[in-house]
Each structure stands twice: as structure tokens, then as C-alpha cells.
Scaffold this motif. Sequence first.
Motif, PDB file in Angstrom:
ATOM      1  N   LEU B  55      27.623  45.552  39.456  1.00 20.74           N
ATOM      2  CA  LEU B  55      27.001  45.748  40.770  1.00 20.74           C
ATOM      3  C   LEU B  55      26.127  46.996  40.761  1.00 20.74           C
ATOM      4  CD1 LEU B  55      29.827  45.106  43.374  1.00 20.74           C
ATOM      5  CD2 LEU B  55      27.802  43.720  42.949  1.00 20.74           C
ATOM      6  N   GLY B  56      26.546  47.962  39.945  1.00 17.33           N
ATOM      7  CA  GLY B  56      25.848  49.247  39.899  1.00 17.33           C
ATOM      8  C   GLY B  56      24.406  49.111  39.470  1.00 17.33           C
ATOM      9  N   ILE B  57      24.128  48.112  38.643  1.00 13.01           N
ATOM     10  CA  ILE B  57      22.735  47.941  38.198  1.00 13.01           C
ATOM     11  C   ILE B  57      21.865  47.621  39.420  1.00 13.01           C
ATOM     12  CG2 ILE B  57      21.197  46.541  36.764  1.00 13.01           C
ATOM     13  CD1 ILE B  57      23.544  46.399  34.754  1.00 13.01           C
ATOM     14  N   VAL B  58      22.419  46.791  40.323  1.00  9.47           N
ATOM     15  CA  VAL B  58      21.674  46.482  41.547  1.00  9.47           C
ATOM     16  C   VAL B  58      21.558  47.732  42.420  1.00  9.47           C
ATOM     17  CG1 VAL B  58      21.606  45.032  43.610  1.00  9.47           C
ATOM     18  CG2 VAL B  58      22.526  44.131  41.460  1.00  9.47           C
ATOM     19  N   TRP B  59      22.662  48.463  42.531  1.00 10.40           N
ATOM     20  CA  TRP B  59      22.629  49.701  43.326  1.00 10.40           C
ATOM     21  C   TRP B  59      21.581  50.665  42.785  1.00 10.40           C
ATOM     22  CZ3 TRP B  59      24.362  50.261  47.987  1.00 10.40           C
ATOM     23  CH2 TRP B  59      25.503  49.576  48.428  1.00 10.40           C
ATOM     24  N   LEU B  84      29.349  56.905  46.878  1.00 13.47           N
ATOM     25  CA  LEU B  84      30.636  56.233  46.657  1.00 13.47           C
ATOM     26  C   LEU B  84      31.044  55.455  47.902  1.00 13.47           C
ATOM     27  CD1 LEU B  84      33.785  57.213  47.722  1.00 13.47           C
ATOM     28  CD2 LEU B  84      33.062  59.277  46.607  1.00 13.47           C
ATOM     29  N   VAL B  85      30.596  55.871  49.070  1.00 19.08           N
ATOM     30  CA  VAL B  85      31.015  55.200  50.306  1.00 19.08           C
ATOM     31  C   VAL B  85      30.441  53.776  50.387  1.00 19.08           C
ATOM     32  CG1 VAL B  85      31.025  55.311  52.824  1.00 19.08           C
ATOM     33  CG2 VAL B  85      31.316  57.417  51.468  1.00 19.08           C
ATOM     34  N   PRO B  86      29.099  53.605  50.366  1.00 21.80           N
ATOM     35  CA  PRO B  86      28.600  52.227  50.424  1.00 21.80           C
ATOM     36  C   PRO B  86      29.046  51.381  49.229  1.00 21.80           C
ATOM     37  CG  PRO B  86      26.810  53.781  49.962  1.00 21.80           C
ATOM     38  CD  PRO B  86      28.003  54.587  50.358  1.00 21.80           C
ATOM     39  N   GLU B  87      29.044  51.985  48.057  1.00 18.02           N
ATOM     40  CA  GLU B  87      29.420  51.202  46.869  1.00 18.02           C
ATOM     41  C   GLU B  87      30.877  50.763  46.943  1.00 18.02           C
ATOM     42  OE1 GLU B  87      28.181  51.866  42.946  1.00 18.02           O
ATOM     43  OE2 GLU B  87      26.415  53.031  43.486  1.00 18.02           O
ATOM     44  N   GLY B  88      31.737  51.688  47.380  1.00 18.98           N
ATOM     45  CA  GLY B  88      33.159  51.380  47.492  1.00 18.98           C
ATOM     46  C   GLY B  88      33.400  50.286  48.519  1.00 18.98           C
ATOM     47  N   LEU B  89      32.737  50.412  49.663  1.00 19.53           N
ATOM     48  CA  LEU B  89      32.945  49.433  50.736  1.00 19.53           C
ATOM     49  C   LEU B  89      32.510  48.029  50.302  1.00 19.53           C
ATOM     50  CD1 LEU B  89      31.837  51.464  53.899  1.00 19.53           C
ATOM     51  CD2 LEU B  89      34.142  50.641  53.363  1.00 19.53           C
ATOM     52  N   VAL B  90      31.327  47.941  49.710  1.00 20.20           N
ATOM     53  CA  VAL B  90      30.825  46.621  49.294  1.00 20.20           C
ATOM     54  C   VAL B  90      31.768  46.005  48.266  1.00 20.20           C
ATOM     55  CG1 VAL B  90      28.978  45.460  48.019  1.00 20.20           C
ATOM     56  CG2 VAL B  90      28.405  47.056  49.857  1.00 20.20           C
ATOM     57  N   LEU B  91      32.169  46.813  47.309  1.00 20.16           N
ATOM     58  CA  LEU B  91      33.045  46.289  46.258  1.00 20.16           C
ATOM     59  C   LEU B  91      34.387  45.858  46.851  1.00 20.16           C
ATOM     60  CD1 LEU B  91      33.400  45.743  43.272  1.00 20.16           C
ATOM     61  CD2 LEU B  91      34.166  48.098  42.980  1.00 20.16           C
ATOM     62  N   TYR B  92      34.902  46.690  47.737  1.00 14.80           N
ATOM     63  CA  TYR B  92      36.205  46.404  48.337  1.00 14.80           C
ATOM     64  C   TYR B  92      36.175  45.062  49.083  1.00 14.80           C
ATOM     65  CZ  TYR B  92      40.339  46.915  51.254  1.00 14.80           C
ATOM     66  OH  TYR B  92      41.529  46.694  51.881  1.00 14.80           O
ATOM     67  N   PHE B  93      35.119  44.875  49.898  1.00 10.74           N
ATOM     68  CA  PHE B  93      35.069  43.634  50.676  1.00 10.74           C
ATOM     69  C   PHE B  93      34.793  42.430  49.789  1.00 10.74           C
ATOM     70  CE2 PHE B  93      34.622  46.654  54.223  1.00 10.74           C
ATOM     71  CZ  PHE B  93      35.717  46.204  54.954  1.00 10.74           C
ATOM     72  N   LEU B  94      34.042  42.647  48.738  1.00  9.30           N
ATOM     73  CA  LEU B  94      33.843  41.533  47.795  1.00  9.30           C
ATOM     74  C   LEU B  94      35.175  41.117  47.178  1.00  9.30           C
ATOM     75  CD1 LEU B  94      30.566  42.317  45.806  1.00  9.30           C
ATOM     76  CD2 LEU B  94      31.048  40.332  47.244  1.00  9.30           C
ATOM     77  N   LEU B  95      35.966  42.116  46.806  1.00 11.09           N
ATOM     78  CA  LEU B  95      37.255  41.802  46.172  1.00 11.09           C
ATOM     79  C   LEU B  95      38.198  41.130  47.176  1.00 11.09           C
ATOM     80  CD1 LEU B  95      37.909  45.012  43.997  1.00 11.09           C
ATOM     81  CD2 LEU B  95      36.984  42.822  43.280  1.00 11.09           C
ATOM     82  N   VAL B 118      37.878  57.759  39.941  1.00  4.30           N
ATOM     83  CA  VAL B 118      36.908  57.477  38.881  1.00  4.30           C
ATOM     84  C   VAL B 118      35.545  58.013  39.280  1.00  4.30           C
ATOM     85  CG1 VAL B 118      35.609  55.622  37.738  1.00  4.30           C
ATOM     86  CG2 VAL B 118      38.098  55.481  37.914  1.00  4.30           C
ATOM     87  N   TRP B 119      35.144  57.755  40.520  1.00  4.28           N
ATOM     88  CA  TRP B 119      33.811  58.166  40.979  1.00  4.28           C
ATOM     89  C   TRP B 119      33.647  59.691  40.940  1.00  4.28           C
ATOM     90  CZ3 TRP B 119      29.927  54.748  42.468  1.00  4.28           C
ATOM     91  CH2 TRP B 119      28.748  55.374  42.912  1.00  4.28           C
ATOM     92  N   VAL B 120      34.634  60.388  41.506  1.00  3.36           N
ATOM     93  CA  VAL B 120      34.508  61.846  41.581  1.00  3.36           C
ATOM     94  C   VAL B 120      34.510  62.454  40.178  1.00  3.36           C
ATOM     95  CG1 VAL B 120      35.659  63.955  42.378  1.00  3.36           C
ATOM     96  CG2 VAL B 120      35.431  61.998  43.916  1.00  3.36           C
ATOM     97  N   CYS B 121      35.337  61.929  39.298  1.00  6.34           N
ATOM     98  CA  CYS B 121      35.357  62.490  37.937  1.00  6.34           C
ATOM     99  C   CYS B 121      34.042  62.227  37.217  1.00  6.34           C
ATOM    100  CB  CYS B 121      36.526  61.911  37.131  1.00  6.34           C
ATOM    101  SG  CYS B 121      38.094  62.526  37.737  1.00  6.34           S
ATOM    102  N   MET B 122      33.491  61.017  37.401  1.00 13.10           N
ATOM    103  CA  MET B 122      32.197  60.724  36.775  1.00 13.10           C
ATOM    104  C   MET B 122      31.114  61.648  37.325  1.00 13.10           C
ATOM    105  SD  MET B 122      32.247  56.539  36.552  1.00 13.10           S
ATOM    106  CE  MET B 122      30.477  56.401  36.601  1.00 13.10           C
TER     107      MET B 122
END
Lengths: 485, 145
Positions: B55-59, B84-95, B118-122
Motif C-alpha cells: 500500500l505504501g507504494i501508492v501512498w 502514520l495516522v492516515p496510513e494506519g487507519l486505511v490499513l486497519y479498516f482494510l484488514l 514499527v512506524w516510529v522506529c522506522m
Amino acid sequence: MVAAAGIPIYDTPFLTVGGGMGSFVTLDYLRIYGVPTSQMRVVSNIDHPWQTYEFLTRCSQIPRKERIRSDSSSRPDNLWGFPSYALEEAWKERKPSYLWQILTEPLLNDYWTPRAGTVFENLEREAKRIGYWDMLVKGQVRMIRRRSDGGYFTVITPPGGAAPTKRIVFRSRFVHVAVGYPGLKFLPDLQEFRTKHGDYQHVVNAYEPHEQVYEFLKTRSGTVVVRGGGIVASRVLQRLFDDREKLNLKTQIIHIFRTFVTGSHGPNAWSRRKGGNGWAYQGFNYPKSVWGGQLKAEMRKLEGAERAQKYKNMGGTNTPYRRRWQEQMRAGREGGYYHAVQGTVDRVERTPDGKLVSYVRSGDGIVREPVSDYIIDCTGLEADIAEHRVFADLLQHGGAGRNPVGRLDVERHFEVKGTASGDGALYASGSATLGGYFPGVDTFLGLQIAAQEIADDLAGRGFVRKMGPLRSTSQWFKWARNSPV
Amino acid sequence: MVPTLLGRIQTRLFLLATVGVIITLLVVPVLPGPSGPLGDRYAGGFLVLVAVGVLGIVWELIYHFLMQFRWEKDWPTLFGLLTLVPEGLVLYFLLRSSAVDFIDPVPPAAFWTHFTLVWVCMWLVANGPMRVPFIRWRFRGGRVL
């Protein structure tokens, strides 16, 4: 021929001339890549690499305790840029607020920038660590010439009494030129005034010592004309405003912009820079992406007129938007002691009572004639490269040429085009190379980018091994522990 | 580091494959909520990493487009954290919606703990330590190759 003339010849595989920030950063890279001090020499007429830089910053109103205009992770003493200056100052001064500022810059806060003193102290530490002074040879460089057997001769005038002859020569396979700004450029009307009246006290360049202006203003109220719309003008204004505030002075300030920016400007939504009240606003002296992002990648591919145009598009004098400066100028406008005007100055003359009158023509045809006690020229350090004798000689006899914006033409790896000599190479970095495939040359990070390109090119020629992740990491730990390379 | 498009994508995939994998290995056993064999939980955790990458490639294309409106063509540090907020939300709802049906719906607490760590460490590694082994990375817009 050289030996027959009785001039002593010294051999060194790598010689850098200049001995300022550009030479230092390049030597730092090469030392960390693994070149021993015995293989390199630096010729300079200054004692330590930050000497000229410190002189210029101090004149332009940045003493050690003030902050320069440079990114937190542009560290000439640390090629990794980690830990950044912000982390270091936050740790040493126990100021977590610096971390908040660096986190939220430039959105909620001004860019965090380091104190000049932090930069100089760290440079001193690193210079000692890499054995800088073991490589330093004092002297003035006269010329660099190609040898018929490859490599170069560099002719030096040592300080009086330091050598038995008036000249000495270095024979080297590689030479690096980093002699800095060729000189101050004065506005023509101000130069004319200075020459005509022999007055170097009342019309000054901000990069010259000009403390007499501020001292005069402490003794009686006066008027100062400030010329220019860049960072130095901002600094000089800050000094004038600070003194006015602290010492309750009555100084009047007339600020003349040749280009008066009234708001966001640029051809389209994709390239629009913020501005207002005369200024164009930009965090650093180039858009941030020239040091590694999109602009760097784009410029690397451009040649000739296209490249010159790209430089023009991103260029133009600018200064950072800093909240403190904005407050001071607002107070000045409201209090009627800070007047910013657009105009070009036709000439400057002296009034019978010894004051200065500037004839300022605005775009709308109005001519103003402000009278002042002093004029401070803040328009820059932009003399032609041919004013430096080494460049003049290289252009004339060394095969060097000019790039699309008129400065020294270098390759992507900073070798001066047209100067190759056998298996040797001549490199240049710093302001003389502005206009090349990489734009941010006259900046800390730009010098490091150039140094990395040069070090990698030298690795390709077998002078040193290219530094990979393992050596880089082990060298970083040495830096962190301040142990020798 | 001021990214180019290719640099953004490479940096994301590289950090997921290094920092992301290490953090996942460390935290999956202690994540709140899920039960079941550890192997299944690891599989779930790694599939989340893969999803963040794909998904990140699209982001990154979207971020790159938005960056074009910025004069400096830069990407402030804070953006790198807050996305991390929009990415997390989209991924969460997809899952949760089972749109990605090869990953079992993850309990919210486990997902958010894992994802945020993971996000904060990256983000932390990308903002400093990454430059220690890779000295050319920041000058190449984040390209690793």
C-alpha cells in the motif's frame, strides 16, 4: 626546468589549496576513507579552517553565540550528520525544547539552526582528531600548472623567512582548489562613491568590519541606509533593531530593495515561493531539495542554457522567515523608524554637512533622495572568479572553462573540466563552482557532497578504498569517541 | 533526507525489511489480545509489514504529488511521523473489512501497538542513524540502490 631554477620541489600525492572550509571538509572525508596525513598537504594563508568563515560571519553580525543559517544535520565536522547539532545542543544545554523545534520545523516553528560557536568548537575538535595541522603548509598559492609527465606543479609563496627561497613548488598527482569567494562585490554606485571621496568609513560592505556604524549610532541619533534583501540584510537589521531596543536609541532605518517582493511569487502552483514586505522567504540559501532531493536529481541531468534557466528559477536573493525578525520589522513600521522602499540607486553623493544622499529611482518613476549617516551594502560576496589569480591562470593556461552561469566548469564529480593531466586530476569545490550539475556548492552540506564525490572518484582511481557501510560505521564510532581516525 | 520518488519507495521497503522485521520479531510474542500458535501470529505480523509496503507504494505516489506544491520540494520531519495516522487507519479498516482476506482480522490493540512501534522506529532510524552506515543515502534522495 623548475629544479634548474633553484626552486625546491616537494612531493605529495594529494594537495588541497585554500585551507578554509572546503579544504577541511575534503581532507576530513579522505582521512576517514583511510588516507594517511603523510599523503596529503593543505596550503593556506590562514591558521585554522574556520578563520575566514568566522571573520565573515562576525562582520555580518553573527558572533559565536548567535545562530547561523544552516540545517541541523549539516555538520562539516561530522560527515554523517548524526547526531545533528540540535541533538548535541539539546543534550549539552539540557534543552528538550530544541528537539520540539526540530520536530516541528518549519511548520509550527522557525527552522532550528546551530550557534556559530557550536560549529567552530566542533570543527576544532575534528581538525585535531584528523591531524589537520600535520598537513598544513603556510603560504600563498600563485598558480597550478599541468606537468608534462602527468599531475601538477603548484607554486607557493611561503611566508617571509619561512623558506630559503621566495617560491616553493609542490608536485602532486591530485590537486583540489577551494579558495572560497574571490572577493567582495560592491554595488557600482557605492564603489564609485568610495573611490571618488576616499571614504571607506561611511559606505561599507556588511562583510567588512563596520562596527564604527553601530558605535556612532550609540553616541547620537542617526539614519542608516541598508541595501539588499538577503540574509545579511536581515542580520544587520536585527543588530540595528536590537541596539535600538537595548540602548533606547533613535536610529532611523531606510531599507532599499532592488526587487521588492510583495507576496508569494513564481510562475505556477508547482513553483511558488513565499514572500512579503520586500523579502523572498526561504529557510536556507537554496530550496531544501538541492542537497539530496528532487532538485539535486533534476539539475544533475541538465546542460547549458537549460541548467542556467533552472538556476535562475530557483535563484533570487532570499532570507528565512523568522518570527523574531518579523516582530522587529512590524514594530519598526508601526513606530515609523523602519522604511522599506523599492528602487535602484543612480548615485550617492555627499552633502555639505558630510551626510550621504542616495538618488533612488523606483519602478513607478518616483525619485527619492534619502539622506543618511551611513550606507551598509548587504548585497553579497559575488565577485567574478577571474579576480582570483589561481582561477585566472587556470582559465588562461590550464584548460579550465566557464559553466553556463560563468563560473568554473566542473564535472559531476567536481573535477575541473579540461584540466586532466596524465593520470592526475584537478578538482574544485565551493562557490567558484556554482552553476554546475550540483547547485548548493557554497554551503556546508554542499562542500560535503562535493567531498564525497571527490573521494569516490579518487577511490575509482585507486588512491583510496571506497568507504562502505562497515568502515563508515566503525569510523563513526571513532568520531563519537573522539579517537584518531 | 529530502526524498525523491524512487528514494521514498526504496527507503520504505528497506526499512520495513530491516527495522520492521526486527521490531516485529521482538514484539509479536508480547502483543496484547491475540491467541493461537506463535507461528500464526508471526505470519499475521509479517503480512501487516508486507501490506504497509505494498500500500505504501501508492501512498508514496500521493506524498510525492503533494510535495510538488511545496517550493522547496521537501518533506518535513513531522510529515514523516504524522502520516502514520492516515496510513494506519486505511490499513486497519482494510484488514477489518476482510478486503485483504489472507490476513485474519487482527484485534485492534495488537494491530495499533505493532503498527505504531514499527512506524516510529522506522521514522527514528530514517532521521539519523540510517546515515551512519549509508553515507550516500541522504544525498541520493533516499535511494538505497
